[in-house]
Design a protein around this motif. Structure first.
Motif, PDB file in Angstrom:
ATOM      1  N   THR A  21       0.853  -1.181   0.000  1.00 44.79           N
ATOM      2  CA  THR A  21       0.000   0.000   0.000  1.00 44.79           C
ATOM      3  C   THR A  21       0.886   1.227   0.000  1.00 44.79           C
ATOM      4  N   HIS A  23       0.717   5.418   0.016  1.00 42.25           N
ATOM      5  CA  HIS A  23      -0.099   6.614   0.227  1.00 42.25           C
ATOM      6  C   HIS A  23       0.556   7.812  -0.454  1.00 42.25           C
ATOM      7  N   PRO A  27      -0.796   9.714   5.830  1.00 39.75           N
ATOM      8  CA  PRO A  27      -2.171   9.774   6.318  1.00 39.75           C
ATOM      9  C   PRO A  27      -2.237   9.839   7.847  1.00 39.75           C
ATOM     10  N   LEU A  30      -2.524   4.671   9.308  1.00 40.40           N
ATOM     11  CA  LEU A  30      -1.955   3.757   8.330  1.00 40.40           C
ATOM     12  C   LEU A  30      -1.670   2.431   9.004  1.00 40.40           C
ATOM     13  N   CYS A  34       3.950  -0.384   4.740  1.00 38.61           N
ATOM     14  CA  CYS A  34       3.409   0.462   3.679  1.00 38.61           C
ATOM     15  C   CYS A  34       4.433   1.530   3.323  1.00 38.61           C
ATOM     16  N   ALA A  36       4.630   5.823   2.276  1.00 41.70           N
ATOM     17  CA  ALA A  36       3.939   7.113   2.249  1.00 41.70           C
ATOM     18  C   ALA A  36       4.877   8.119   1.581  1.00 41.70           C
TER      19      ALA A  36
END
Length: 127
Positions: A21, A23, A27, A30, A34, A36
């Motif tokens: 994932t 972003h 965010p 989360l 992941c 970001a």
């Protein structure tokens, strides 16, 4: 690619190629592992060409993994995630360097992570 789309295009490419994932911003909530993306220091600067519409854009891809009871495992997990990001960085992006790995939080989440600074030259038209 315009300045406006640079972040979204990078996020899409990394999510597709790594499967993690990704972003477009950091965010409020989360779930690691992941990625970001946020603006880096020297977010925009003159591009490497003589075209005044070309600009260099720098973004930080923040790689995040869960913090567990075993810090060694968190470091290993982060190293594996970094390897995937660097292996799958799109051709039009250059890896500049990284920050120091460590615990990261915004008050809503806690993770072990590191920012990776990447750069690409893009058009200032339609920014």
């Amino acid at each position: 690619m315009s300045l406006y789309s640079a972040r979204a295009d990078l996020a899409d490419a990394l999510q597709t190629s790594t499967g993690f994932t990704t972003h477009e911003d950091v965010p409020d909530r989360l779930e690691p592992p992941c990625l970001a993306i946020e603006a880096s220091d020297n977010y925009v600067s003159p591009g490497s060409t003589f075209d005044p519409d070309d600009i260099a854009v720098r973004l930080d891809v923040i790689a995040l993994v869960p913090i567990g009871g075993d810090s060694t495992q968190s470091r290993r997990d982060l190293d594996g995630l970094l390897k995937q990001v660097l292996k799958h960085l799109p051709e039009d992006w250059t890896f500049i360097g990284s920050g120091k790995p460590g615990p990261l939080t915004n008050g809503e989440w806690l993770a072990y992570g590191v920012p990776l600074t990447v750069e690409s030259t893009t058009s200032n038209e339609g920014a």
